[in-house]
Scaffold this motif. Structure first.
Motif, short mmCIF file in Angstrom:
data_model
loop_
_atom_site.label_atom_id
_atom_site.label_comp_id
_atom_site.label_asym_id
_atom_site.label_seq_id
_atom_site.Cartn_x
_atom_site.Cartn_y
_atom_site.Cartn_z
N SER A 1 64.67 93.15 10.14
CA SER A 1 63.70 93.98 10.85
C SER A 1 64.45 95.18 11.43
CB SER A 1 63.04 93.18 11.97
OG SER A 1 64.00 92.86 12.95
N ASP B 1 70.55 88.91 10.13
CA ASP B 1 69.22 88.32 10.01
C ASP B 1 69.10 87.16 11.00
OD1 ASP B 1 66.73 87.48 9.18
OD2 ASP B 1 67.43 86.59 7.31
N LEU B 2 68.83 87.50 12.24
CA LEU B 2 68.87 86.51 13.32
C LEU B 2 67.80 85.43 13.20
CD1 LEU B 2 69.62 88.95 16.28
CD2 LEU B 2 71.23 87.57 14.94
N ASN B 3 66.62 85.78 12.69
CA ASN B 3 65.55 84.76 12.58
C ASN B 3 65.57 84.05 11.23
OD1 ASN B 3 64.51 86.73 10.91
ND2 ASN B 3 62.62 87.02 12.05
N ARG B 4 66.52 84.40 10.39
CA ARG B 4 66.74 83.73 9.09
C ARG B 4 65.50 83.77 8.18
NH1 ARG B 4 71.37 84.64 10.31
NH2 ARG B 4 72.71 83.16 11.33
N ASP B 5 64.77 84.88 8.20
CA ASP B 5 63.61 85.00 7.32
C ASP B 5 63.94 85.71 6.01
OD1 ASP B 5 63.89 87.61 8.22
OD2 ASP B 5 61.79 87.82 8.86
N GLU C 1 64.73 95.88 14.52
CA GLU C 1 65.50 95.37 15.66
C GLU C 1 66.80 94.69 15.21
OE1 GLU C 1 62.14 94.59 15.26
OE2 GLU C 1 61.53 96.24 16.56
N GLU C 2 66.72 93.91 14.15
CA GLU C 2 67.92 93.23 13.64
C GLU C 2 68.90 94.25 13.07
OE1 GLU C 2 66.16 88.88 12.31
OE2 GLU C 2 65.82 90.61 10.99
N SER D 1 60.81 96.40 6.88
CA SER D 1 61.95 95.48 6.89
C SER D 1 62.77 95.70 5.62
CB SER D 1 61.50 94.03 6.99
OG SER D 1 60.70 93.68 5.89
#
Length: 114
Positions: A76, A68-72, A78-79, A100
């Motif tokens: 996604s 979870d690269l954007n830490r939301d 892409e992740e 997601s």
């Protein structure tokens, strides 16, 4: 004219090994200068080589958080590409169809995938 004969320098074997080791860059240079241990003495004990620590596998929750690269709190598409087996089953794991994966959807998918 000087008639005195010049005496060439003599090297013992350890000096020759030291020179050769320094020229080549090896560690035997140090050993070349270490005097031989008399046979009546036991050779010195060396410390054992350090053992690399065992690599601990990561838990599914840790894999989710690392991906979870954007830490939301969601993965996604892409992740999920960072986890090829998850990406291959992304649509099946996305239960609510929002594009997601939540932590819950991810853990359910991992559990069924085992």
């Amino acid at each position: 004219m000087n008639t005195t004969a010049r005496k060439p320098h003599t090297f013992d074997m350890r000096s020759l090994l030291l020179f050769a080791s320094l020229t080549v860059g090896g560690t035997s240079a140090v050993l070349a200068q270490t005097p031989n241990t008399p046979s009546s003495q036991a050779p010195a004990k060396t410390a054992p080589a350090p053992v690399a620590p065992a690599v601990q596998p990561i838990t599914p929750s840790e894999a989710f958080m690392r991906s979870d690269l954007n830490r939301d709190g969601l993965l996604s598409r892409e992740e999920a590409e960072n986890l090829p087996s998850v990406a291959a089953q992304f649509e099946q794991w996305d239960r609510d169809g929002n594009g997601s994966l939540s932590m819950e959807e991810f853990l359910l998918g991992v559990q069924k995938h085992k």
